[in-house]
Structure formats: C-alpha cells, structure tokens
Design a protein around this motif. Structure first.
Motif, PDB file in Angstrom:
ATOM      1  N   TYR A  54       0.823  -1.211   0.000  1.00 45.19           N
ATOM      2  CA  TYR A  54       0.000   0.000   0.000  1.00 45.19           C
ATOM      3  C   TYR A  54       0.856   1.258   0.000  1.00 45.19           C
ATOM      4  O   TYR A  54       0.384   2.322  -0.433  1.00 45.19           O
ATOM      5  N   LEU A 100       0.983   1.590  -3.547  1.00 45.92           N
ATOM      6  CA  LEU A 100      -0.293   1.912  -4.182  1.00 45.92           C
ATOM      7  C   LEU A 100      -0.818   3.307  -3.848  1.00 45.92           C
ATOM      8  O   LEU A 100      -1.412   3.965  -4.711  1.00 45.92           O
ATOM      9  N   TYR A 159      -2.766   6.032  -6.049  1.00 52.19           N
ATOM     10  CA  TYR A 159      -4.117   6.495  -5.748  1.00 52.19           C
ATOM     11  C   TYR A 159      -4.176   8.024  -5.689  1.00 52.19           C
ATOM     12  O   TYR A 159      -5.192   8.623  -6.053  1.00 52.19           O
ATOM     13  N   SER A 197      -4.291  -1.960   6.525  1.00 47.28           N
ATOM     14  CA  SER A 197      -3.225  -2.554   5.711  1.00 47.28           C
ATOM     15  C   SER A 197      -2.040  -3.024   6.543  1.00 47.28           C
ATOM     16  O   SER A 197      -1.197  -3.773   6.042  1.00 47.28           O
ATOM     17  N   ILE A 208     -10.469  -4.381   1.103  1.00 44.25           N
ATOM     18  CA  ILE A 208     -11.250  -4.352  -0.138  1.00 44.25           C
ATOM     19  C   ILE A 208     -12.192  -3.154  -0.152  1.00 44.25           C
ATOM     20  O   ILE A 208     -12.465  -2.570  -1.208  1.00 44.25           O
ATOM     21  N   SER A 231     -10.668   0.033  -1.444  1.00 43.82           N
ATOM     22  CA  SER A 231     -10.348  -0.188  -2.857  1.00 43.82           C
ATOM     23  C   SER A 231     -11.593  -0.019  -3.719  1.00 43.82           C
ATOM     24  O   SER A 231     -11.556   0.611  -4.789  1.00 43.82           O
ATOM     25  N   PHE A 242      -5.473  -3.141 -12.464  1.00 41.44           N
ATOM     26  CA  PHE A 242      -5.623  -3.377 -11.037  1.00 41.44           C
ATOM     27  C   PHE A 242      -6.875  -4.195 -10.721  1.00 41.44           C
ATOM     28  O   PHE A 242      -6.988  -4.769  -9.630  1.00 41.44           O
ATOM     29  N   GLY A 253      -6.313  -7.024  -8.216  1.00 37.07           N
ATOM     30  CA  GLY A 253      -7.028  -7.058  -6.945  1.00 37.07           C
ATOM     31  C   GLY A 253      -7.726  -8.384  -6.724  1.00 37.07           C
ATOM     32  O   GLY A 253      -7.751  -8.904  -5.598  1.00 37.07           O
ATOM     33  N   GLY A 259      -5.269 -10.747  -5.516  1.00 44.82           N
ATOM     34  CA  GLY A 259      -4.956 -10.496  -4.120  1.00 44.82           C
ATOM     35  C   GLY A 259      -5.970 -11.126  -3.184  1.00 44.82           C
ATOM     36  O   GLY A 259      -5.614 -11.628  -2.110  1.00 44.82           O
ATOM     37  N   HIS A 263       1.194 -12.219  -9.601  1.00 47.66           N
ATOM     38  CA  HIS A 263       0.336 -11.231  -8.928  1.00 47.66           C
ATOM     39  C   HIS A 263       1.112  -9.959  -8.623  1.00 47.66           C
ATOM     40  O   HIS A 263       0.631  -8.846  -8.877  1.00 47.66           O
ATOM     41  N   THR A 314       0.409  -5.990  -9.807  1.00 47.15           N
ATOM     42  CA  THR A 314       0.172  -4.878  -8.882  1.00 47.15           C
ATOM     43  C   THR A 314       1.272  -3.829  -8.997  1.00 47.15           C
ATOM     44  O   THR A 314       1.091  -2.779  -9.599  1.00 47.15           O
ATOM     45  N   SER A 359       0.172  -1.898 -12.361  1.00 49.27           N
ATOM     46  CA  SER A 359      -0.717  -0.832 -11.886  1.00 49.27           C
ATOM     47  C   SER A 359       0.077   0.339 -11.320  1.00 49.27           C
ATOM     48  O   SER A 359      -0.148   1.500 -11.681  1.00 49.27           O
TER      49      SER A 359
END
Length: 547
Positions: free
Chosen positions: A225, A228, A232, A264, A294, A297, A344, A348, A351, A372, A376, A380
């Motif tokens: 995260y 990520l 985001y 997370s 989730i 997300s 993603f 996801g 994941g 995977h 990610t 992504s």
C-alpha cells in the motif's frame, strides 16, 4: 490549467530522487531480463553470475529502491505545490534523508553485485547475507524516515499558518502515505537491527526465524500500500484535472486513505498461512482484517469512475458508456495511469485469492504469487508512476511534453501492457500447475513436470523482452524530458473538488484519533502472537548461505 512552476530548490530535491529511481529501473530491468532468459534455458550466465544474485538485484532495485525514491520525490513535489515552497527545515530534512538513503542503497547494491547478499527480495533467515547488506537496508529505512519527517514538518507548518482550514487533499494523502510507511517499517527495522545484523556479524549464533519472518511481513503487506497510495493520489487528485473534470468527493478520498492506514498494517499473517508456529485463530483474525482493505479499494473504484462519467456527461456524452469516448485516450498523462487502473482489477482479484485461506493452499509459494506482484506493483503502480513522470519531470526541469514524446509514451505503455500480459499471464498459469517461485528450473531434469512448463517459460522470456524494450523507451523519454525537450512550462495538474460534493468532516483530519486506532489494531493483532512466538521458540538453527 495552473502552470506556475514549483520552487526551483524544491524541484531539485524531487529530481534527485526521481533520477536515482529510474537508474534503479534500468539496472533492475537488466537483471529481470537475464532471469527470464535463464529460466527459459536460452542462456547460461557468464562470469560466475548467479541466478539468485539476479533475482535479489531485480527485487531490491525495482520493488524497494525505485518505488521508495520515486514516491518520496513525487510526494515532496506535491507538498511543495499545494502547501507552498518548502521551508528551510523540511527541505534540509529532505536532502538529509536522500543522502542517507543513497548511502544505504549504494552499500546494498555493492553487496548484491559482489554476490555477498543473494538472499532474495525478502531476505528470509536462515539465508544469510553480508552484515553490510543489512546495514545498507537499515540506512535506506532511516533515510526514508528523515524524509518523512520533512513532509510532516511542512504539513504542520501549513496547519499552523491556516488554523481551522482543511488541508490540501494531496498533502493530506502524502502525509498519510508516509505515516503508513513509518509505522510499517518499524517491523523490518526491528528484525534487521536487532536480529539480522548481530547474527550476520557473528555476535549471536542463532535467531528466531519465525519472529524475523513475522516482523518482515508486518512490513511486507503495508509495503504494497506504500506502493499503491501514491498511485491512488494520482488517480484521485491528478487525473480529474487531466481529463477536464473535478474530484468526485474530497471526503471519500480522505476516508479511503484513513481506512488503508487502519487495515493494511495488522494483516501480515495472511502471508504466513502455511507457516507453523502461528495459531489458526490469529491467522483467521488477520485474514478477516485483510479483507477489510477491499472496502477502500472499492470506494476508490467508485469515486474514479464517477469522476470519469460526470466529466464525460459535462462534455455531452450520452448513453450508458458514452463518457468513455470523451476520455483523452491520446494523452499519455492519462493513458498510462488508466491502463494501470484497468489492470488493477485482475490484480485485486488475485490479491483476494492470495489472502483466502483455502485458495492460498493452491497457489502458496508458486509463480502465481510472482505473477500477482507483477500485476500490482510492476503494472498498476509502475504505469501510474510512468504517467506521472511524463508531466512531472518536464514541470520540474522547465521543459514541455511534446507531441512526439507523448506519442512515444503511449507506445511505451502499450509495449508494457503487452509484455506484462504475456509474462504475468504465463506466471499465473504455470503457478496453478504447481511451478514453485524463487527457483531457476530450466531443463527437463530439474523438475519432473518441467516438460509441460517449457512453453510458459518461453512466454515469460518473450514478455520479459517486451518489458525490457519498454524500459529502454522509458529511459529515453526520461532523459529527453530532463535535458533535451523544448524549454517551457508544463502544468502540475492538481484537481479541484466538484461543487456538489458534500463538505468534508473535520474528524477525517483528527490524526491523534486515527493513529491511536491504528496502534490499537496492531497491538490487538500482534501482541499475543509475538509473545507466543518468543515463548515457544525452538533452540534455533544456524544460518546458511544460498551459494
């Protein structure tokens, strides 16, 4: 569109981080390309270079060095843009963090290149590296803390100068990202400083291996995260401006980042579902908390596509999907991050499979997991970072993104997507067949079922070749935008909140509350398991080297 350049001194700080990050991309990409050729049997490594040496270099340089440097450089630029020119204190902290990180990165890289640290990206004990490898990693972490302190200080200065006002969304998200990183890296710092460094120097004979893995994965999942959340930030704050729309909801964006902080970190056991020594009860609790991630997300997906649709409707789109045609598909600043968003979706879903106790039994420690990660962080996140670089670098260097470079950037994105579809698709498929990760099986005699994997290994090599071509194109674009593009002013696109959006509740900026809740969740999820791991530790096992 706002075209004012950020302060030149602040730009230099950001650029210094970005350049180290892209050097890491090139070196890590070379290591990755050679890996795929070795696995496919196409080449034999010369000069005593080891496969696991390449694997370690690839993982550390791309997953740790590139991401950390790029993120810090990007966040500093956005904080400077949204809170004003950095004060002298935060800027000095930024440079101090950069030099400490770079010292650690150089030490770590040298240890990998000299084959004194072929312990893979996870550096699991009882694999043992040179103590200088661990010292280098510790310096990288400490340097990042110093950089984070600079951001926190700049944010605090802004809050003091603007009492009662809602902080800029970008700066709020940047602080939340670095706060998550600070809390998460306490785990890896503890295992490196308290366990691995004394052990590698020979000061102690054994260490608690399960404890070291637990501390690593306390850090390892929120690391995802940390990758990520800056992506985001781009999706929430930057993309709406690029497409000519507005941010759907400021409060929804802030709430999603708060939830990422809370859910997370206390979930590392879902990476240890097949490890003995941790009770099933605590694994179940942390898997449950994992699935809570989730929620933010899905909130992000809703907010983004609401932004796209509202922007399209304002431009005259009709029908259920008419807004899709109104998106600026030829603009690399949008196209690269959007492809990251799109990919993603399967990333996801993968994941969710990884975190599911029953489904994890099928794919645990197989190449599925590697595939995977490549969807990610390597797709992504990477594509979003590339899209950011296409406008951020010329903004910082006082140059412009030309039509030719924009076209080349779109081509680079397509190359990357095609290459990753081939390589990651093969990894997922062969993982379902049971192919193990972290291995260099290449010939019929290496593993009984290798004959059925050969076509997939070739697909990985071809996909890896596409990706390396994409890296070369990327490096050309970065160099051109840094030193050869026409002088000018490239916009730093910061989105504005939609007029009809609800007012953001002040509780979302109650840092004491959310940090307190985060600490409580971590203590709940880890205190008893770690006590049990320490109390029930075996006498220990000596470390061994991989080569």
């Amino acid at each position: 569109m706002e075209t004012t350049l950020i302060n030149r001194k602040d730009a230099k700080l950001s650029l210094a981080h970005l350049y180290v990050g892209f050097i890491a991309v090139l070196l890590g990409g070379i290591a990755g390309l050679l890996q795929t050729f070795v696995r496919s049997g196409a080449i034999t490594l010369p000069a005593g270079i080891g496969y696991y040496q390449l694997l370690t270099a690839h993982g550390v340089l791309l997953a740790l060095v590139f991401t950390t440097y790029f993120i810090i450089g990007f966040l500093y630029s956005g904080i400077s843009k949204t809170t004003g020119t950095l004060a002298e204190g935060p800027r000095k902290l930024g440079w101090a963090g950069y030099y400490v990180m770079t010292t650690g990165t150089v030490i770590t890289t040298i240890m990998i290149l000299t084959n004194d640290a072929s312990v893979l990206y996870t550096f699991y004990a009882p694999l043992q590296a040179s103590p200088w490898f661990y010292i280098g990693l510790a310096l990288v972490v400490i340097g990042s803390w110093i950089s984070g302190a600079g951001m926190f200080r700049q944010y605090r200065n802004w809050k003091k100068a603007n009492p009662g006002q809602l902080s800029p969304l970008f700066s709020f998200m940047a602080v939340m990202t670095m706060l998550l990183w600070l809390i998460a890296t306490l785990g890896v710092a503890a295992t490196v400083v308290l366990q691995l460094i004394p052990w590698s120097f020979g000061w102690v004979d054994t260490i608690n291996v399960l404890l070291s893995r637990t501390l690593f994965w306390y850090f390892g999942h929120p690391l995802v995260y940390f990758w990520l959340l800056p992506a985001y930030i781009c999706w929430y704050v930057i993309i709406p401006k690029i497409i000519g729309g507005k941010i759907f909801s400021d409060s929804l964006a802030r709430l999603s980042f708060v939830l990422f902080l809370l859910f997370s970190i206390p979930v590392g056991f879902h990476h240890q579902l097949l490890e003995s020594g941790v009770s099933h009860t605590w694994k179940f609790i942390q898997v449950t908390l994992t699935f809570m991630v989730i929620v933010p997300s899905l909130m992000t997906a809703f907010s983004l596509f609401a932004t796209f649709e509202l922007s399209g409707r304002q431009k005259g789109a009709r029908g259920l999907f008419g807004w899709v045609k109104k998106l600026p598909w030829k603009d690399a600043r949008f196209f690269a991050p959007f492809m990251g968003m799109l990919i993603f979706i399967p990333a996801g879903a993968g994941g969710i499979i990884n975190a599911s106790n029953q489904l994890n039994q099928v794919i645990h420690n197989t190449l599925w997991v590697t595939g995977h990660f490549h969807l990610t962080v390597a797709t992504s996140v990477a594509l979003t970072f590339f899209g950011i670089a296409y406008w951020l670098i010329p903004h910082l260097t006082g140059r412009t993104l030309t039509k030719k470079i924009n076209l080349l950037a779109n081509i680079q994105t397509i190359i990357w997507v095609v290459g990753m579809a081939m390589m990651s698709g093969a990894m997922h498929t062969v993982g379902l067949l049971g192919a193990p990760r972290r291995t260099a099986y290449t010939t019929y005699g290496d593993y009984p079922d290798a004959l059925g994997w050969i076509p997939y290994e070739v697909a990985m090599a071809v996909g890896g070749s596409f990706l390396f071509i994409g890296i070369l194109v990327l490096i050309y674009i970065v160099v051109h935008l840094s030193f050869f593009a026409p002088k000018g002013v490239e916009a730093y696109p910061i989105g504005e909140v939609a007029d009809q959006a609800e007012r953001t509740p002040t509780i979302l900026e109650n840092w004491k509350l959310w940090i307190g809740v985060c600490i409580a969740l971590i203590l709940f999820a880890y205190t008893i398991p770690i006590m049990e791991i320490i109390e029930n530790a075996p006498p220990g096992s000596p470390g061994f080297r991989l080569w």
